[in-house]
Design a protein around this motif. Sequence first.
Motif, PDB file in Angstrom:
ATOM      1  N   LEU A 237      -5.711   1.452 -12.218  1.00 31.84           N
ATOM      2  CA  LEU A 237      -4.775   0.574 -11.736  1.00 31.84           C
ATOM      3  C   LEU A 237      -4.583   0.783 -10.035  1.00 31.84           C
ATOM      4  CD1 LEU A 237      -2.714  -0.723 -14.372  1.00 31.84           C
ATOM      5  CD2 LEU A 237      -5.249  -1.840 -13.861  1.00 31.84           C
ATOM      6  N   LEU A 238      -4.764   0.662  -8.934  1.00 32.64           N
ATOM      7  CA  LEU A 238      -4.779   1.996  -7.616  1.00 32.64           C
ATOM      8  C   LEU A 238      -4.025   0.643  -6.752  1.00 32.64           C
ATOM      9  CD1 LEU A 238      -6.775   3.336  -6.253  1.00 32.64           C
ATOM     10  CD2 LEU A 238      -7.916   1.696  -5.599  1.00 32.64           C
ATOM     11  N   PHE A 239      -2.661   1.759  -6.596  1.00 28.04           N
ATOM     12  CA  PHE A 239      -1.848   1.557  -5.807  1.00 28.04           C
ATOM     13  C   PHE A 239      -1.138   2.336  -4.070  1.00 28.04           C
ATOM     14  CE2 PHE A 239      -1.164   1.389 -10.050  1.00 28.04           C
ATOM     15  CZ  PHE A 239       0.347   0.471  -9.884  1.00 28.04           C
ATOM     16  N   SER A 240      -1.394   0.967  -3.274  1.00 19.77           N
ATOM     17  CA  SER A 240      -1.634   1.423  -2.024  1.00 19.77           C
ATOM     18  C   SER A 240      -0.078   0.696  -1.170  1.00 19.77           C
ATOM     19  CB  SER A 240      -3.230   0.908  -1.882  1.00 19.77           C
ATOM     20  OG  SER A 240      -2.709   1.415   0.205  1.00 19.77           O
ATOM     21  N   ASN A 241       0.553   0.719  -0.028  1.00 19.08           N
ATOM     22  CA  ASN A 241       0.831   0.042   0.365  1.00 19.08           C
ATOM     23  C   ASN A 241       0.605  -0.680   1.485  1.00 19.08           C
ATOM     24  OD1 ASN A 241       2.758   0.767   3.262  1.00 19.08           O
ATOM     25  ND2 ASN A 241       3.822  -0.737   2.057  1.00 19.08           N
ATOM     26  N   ASP A 242      -0.907  -0.517   1.695  1.00 20.44           N
ATOM     27  CA  ASP A 242      -2.262  -0.700   2.728  1.00 20.44           C
ATOM     28  C   ASP A 242      -2.518  -2.079   2.388  1.00 20.44           C
ATOM     29  OD1 ASP A 242      -4.164  -1.063   4.654  1.00 20.44           O
ATOM     30  OD2 ASP A 242      -4.727   0.831   4.894  1.00 20.44           O
ATOM     31  N   ARG A 243      -2.001  -3.124   2.891  1.00 21.16           N
ATOM     32  CA  ARG A 243      -2.779  -5.308   2.461  1.00 21.16           C
ATOM     33  C   ARG A 243      -4.826  -4.723   2.652  1.00 21.16           C
ATOM     34  NH1 ARG A 243       0.553  -8.915   2.708  1.00 21.16           N
ATOM     35  NH2 ARG A 243       2.978  -8.165   3.270  1.00 21.16           N
ATOM     36  N   ASP A 244      -4.997  -4.017   3.996  1.00 18.38           N
ATOM     37  CA  ASP A 244      -6.796  -3.430   3.918  1.00 18.38           C
ATOM     38  C   ASP A 244      -6.776  -2.821   2.713  1.00 18.38           C
ATOM     39  OD1 ASP A 244      -8.674  -4.192   5.113  1.00 18.38           O
ATOM     40  OD2 ASP A 244      -8.707  -2.656   5.649  1.00 18.38           O
ATOM     41  N   PHE A 245      -6.471  -1.920   2.138  1.00 17.25           N
ATOM     42  CA  PHE A 245      -6.814  -1.030   1.421  1.00 17.25           C
ATOM     43  C   PHE A 245      -7.022  -2.129  -0.173  1.00 17.25           C
ATOM     44  CE2 PHE A 245      -6.605   1.911  -1.821  1.00 17.25           C
ATOM     45  CZ  PHE A 245      -7.312   3.081  -1.985  1.00 17.25           C
ATOM     46  N   ILE A 246      -6.066  -2.432  -0.166  1.00 12.31           N
ATOM     47  CA  ILE A 246      -6.047  -3.329  -1.739  1.00 12.31           C
ATOM     48  C   ILE A 246      -6.864  -4.413  -1.595  1.00 12.31           C
ATOM     49  CG2 ILE A 246      -4.505  -5.551  -2.867  1.00 12.31           C
ATOM     50  CD1 ILE A 246      -3.831  -2.104  -3.270  1.00 12.31           C
ATOM     51  N   GLU A 247      -7.116  -5.321  -0.384  1.00 14.56           N
ATOM     52  CA  GLU A 247      -8.044  -6.043  -0.663  1.00 14.56           C
ATOM     53  C   GLU A 247      -9.046  -5.586  -0.416  1.00 14.56           C
ATOM     54  OE1 GLU A 247      -8.298  -9.061  -1.004  1.00 14.56           O
ATOM     55  OE2 GLU A 247      -5.592  -8.876  -0.409  1.00 14.56           O
ATOM     56  N   ARG A 248      -9.517  -4.420  -0.358  1.00 10.73           N
ATOM     57  CA  ARG A 248     -10.751  -3.871  -0.114  1.00 10.73           C
ATOM     58  C   ARG A 248     -11.856  -3.242  -1.763  1.00 10.73           C
ATOM     59  NH1 ARG A 248     -12.299   0.305   4.817  1.00 10.73           N
ATOM     60  NH2 ARG A 248     -12.685  -0.707   6.507  1.00 10.73           N
ATOM     61  N   ALA A 249     -10.524  -2.860  -1.975  1.00 11.59           N
ATOM     62  CA  ALA A 249     -10.377  -2.468  -3.862  1.00 11.59           C
ATOM     63  C   ALA A 249     -10.604  -3.894  -4.900  1.00 11.59           C
ATOM     64  CB  ALA A 249      -8.837  -2.186  -3.626  1.00 11.59           C
ATOM     65  N   ARG A 250     -10.153  -5.052  -4.124  1.00  7.32           N
ATOM     66  CA  ARG A 250     -10.162  -5.800  -5.173  1.00  7.32           C
ATOM     67  C   ARG A 250     -11.808  -6.819  -4.471  1.00  7.32           C
ATOM     68  NH1 ARG A 250      -4.307  -8.969  -4.347  1.00  7.32           N
ATOM     69  NH2 ARG A 250      -3.006  -7.452  -5.548  1.00  7.32           N
ATOM     70  N   SER A 251     -12.095  -6.253  -3.566  1.00 12.56           N
ATOM     71  CA  SER A 251     -13.619  -7.201  -3.162  1.00 12.56           C
ATOM     72  C   SER A 251     -14.682  -6.209  -4.154  1.00 12.56           C
ATOM     73  CB  SER A 251     -14.312  -6.439  -2.024  1.00 12.56           C
ATOM     74  OG  SER A 251     -14.148  -5.503  -1.601  1.00 12.56           O
ATOM     75  N   HIS A 252     -14.092  -4.291  -4.409  1.00 10.03           N
ATOM     76  CA  HIS A 252     -14.687  -3.836  -5.535  1.00 10.03           C
ATOM     77  C   HIS A 252     -14.491  -4.537  -7.194  1.00 10.03           C
ATOM     78  CE1 HIS A 252     -16.666  -1.165  -3.034  1.00 10.03           C
ATOM     79  NE2 HIS A 252     -15.905  -1.325  -2.153  1.00 10.03           N
ATOM     80  N   ARG A 253     -13.710  -5.563  -7.430  1.00  7.59           N
ATOM     81  CA  ARG A 253     -13.753  -5.946  -8.305  1.00  7.59           C
ATOM     82  C   ARG A 253     -12.453  -4.526  -9.044  1.00  7.59           C
ATOM     83  NH1 ARG A 253     -15.484 -10.230 -10.310  1.00  7.59           N
ATOM     84  NH2 ARG A 253     -17.671 -11.217  -9.107  1.00  7.59           N
ATOM     85  N   ILE A 254     -11.863  -3.730  -8.318  1.00 11.54           N
ATOM     86  CA  ILE A 254     -10.595  -3.269  -8.416  1.00 11.54           C
ATOM     87  C   ILE A 254      -9.473  -3.762  -9.079  1.00 11.54           C
ATOM     88  CG2 ILE A 254      -9.857  -0.619  -8.295  1.00 11.54           C
ATOM     89  CD1 ILE A 254     -12.300   0.063  -7.235  1.00 11.54           C
ATOM     90  N   HIS A 255      -8.731  -2.856  -9.957  1.00 18.70           N
ATOM     91  CA  HIS A 255      -7.012  -3.507 -10.518  1.00 18.70           C
ATOM     92  C   HIS A 255      -6.287  -3.486  -8.990  1.00 18.70           C
ATOM     93  CE1 HIS A 255      -8.495  -6.862 -13.303  1.00 18.70           C
ATOM     94  NE2 HIS A 255      -8.890  -5.058 -14.344  1.00 18.70           N
ATOM     95  N   ALA A 256      -5.499  -3.798  -7.813  1.00 17.66           N
ATOM     96  CA  ALA A 256      -5.000  -3.186  -6.888  1.00 17.66           C
ATOM     97  C   ALA A 256      -3.755  -4.065  -6.922  1.00 17.66           C
ATOM     98  CB  ALA A 256      -5.743  -3.004  -5.796  1.00 17.66           C
ATOM     99  N   GLN A 257      -3.370  -3.139  -6.416  1.00 20.36           N
ATOM    100  CA  GLN A 257      -0.852  -3.504  -6.230  1.00 20.36           C
ATOM    101  C   GLN A 257      -0.701  -2.899  -5.109  1.00 20.36           C
ATOM    102  OE1 GLN A 257       0.237  -6.234  -8.086  1.00 20.36           O
ATOM    103  NE2 GLN A 257       1.569  -5.771  -5.961  1.00 20.36           N
ATOM    104  N   ARG A 258      -0.293  -4.121  -4.228  1.00 18.67           N
ATOM    105  CA  ARG A 258       0.571  -3.511  -2.858  1.00 18.67           C
ATOM    106  C   ARG A 258       1.862  -3.236  -3.328  1.00 18.67           C
ATOM    107  NH1 ARG A 258       2.592  -5.584   1.883  1.00 18.67           N
ATOM    108  NH2 ARG A 258       3.083  -3.859   3.484  1.00 18.67           N
TER     109      ARG A 258
END
Length: 339
Positions: A237-258
């Motif tokens: 479960l990947l967390f970041s404040n960066d919207r672009d980082f979250i979208e990139r992670a989701r494109s890799h099918r990683i569960h990510a939350q801003r």
Amino acid sequence: MQLARSRLTVLLNALYDSGETTIPVSHPGSDVGELFRIELGGPQSSTVRLSKDFQTYSDARSAVNSSYGAPAVNELPSPRSYLSAFLAGGLLSPGNDSEIADFLDRYGNPDLNAGADPVLAGFDTNIMPWRPAHMLGLRSTDEPVINGFALATGIRDELDWGGKRKDTQSLVEAFGPEFEALWNQPAGASREGRLGELCYRQLRDQQYGDEFTTDTGDEEIIEGYDEYERETRKEVLLFSNDRDFIERARSHRIHAQRVEFPEGLPRKLTGSWQEIQDTLYLLSILFGVLTLPKVTLYGVWKGKGGMAWHDEKLEVDCRSPKVEPLIKRDNAIIEAHDQ
């Protein structure tokens, strides 16, 4: 005298016992001055009143820049970092805390006995200085929602804290003689990086943390997490404040939350003594020096070494002879109890 972060309630108690039930916390520089006031109440219900909210702190920082220029203003945390300390200390919640709770309810709490894969939390560089495991409630021992932490070395390598202050004269002129103590210590934003590096090591060494090697850069770090998931059969479960980082992670099918930081600071906050102590510790590091009634707190000082950082210690200069014996008394009681 040095006190660890976990013992700063001893300082608050000593001030309370000496008659200081309302405690102004100030920066020594007159252009910044009082930041907030602590009104000590019950263990879970004390009040912090902001003398400098987000905007008024921004204005004070601009005044320092106009009067003294870059060397002085660079030793003050950015307005965003000032706000983040209240978030990391627990007095403030993420702007989307209900969304984060839903995300953890959906993907956390794996039933390992039923064959579910372990779930580990990972963090982007931009939230590592702000104690994200505490901020997001991931360290609860009652009902832990995750099984550990996945730590990419690229995150560690992006945490820059090597720049040290070699000239303190400009700081003394701007803020006062207390700032001679900052000589040869991490300067300005480097102290924020040092907090992030310390948090990274705590998660790795004191919790269940898997460290794996990646390069720096968003795409390299995300690809590293993607590979880690595939090779270990653990879910991140990947967390970041960066919207672009979250979208990139989701494109890799990683569960990510801003994690959204609030837009501003309210004038009044309510919290526990522990949350106040944690916030006070973080702000002492970020500002370098803070003054309270009868004591001065140094987040950094000449000769502060690696173990003092590791043990999360502040230097406490007791300006009143009445306070020091009270601190030593209560500290000795806690030490005897811990033994």
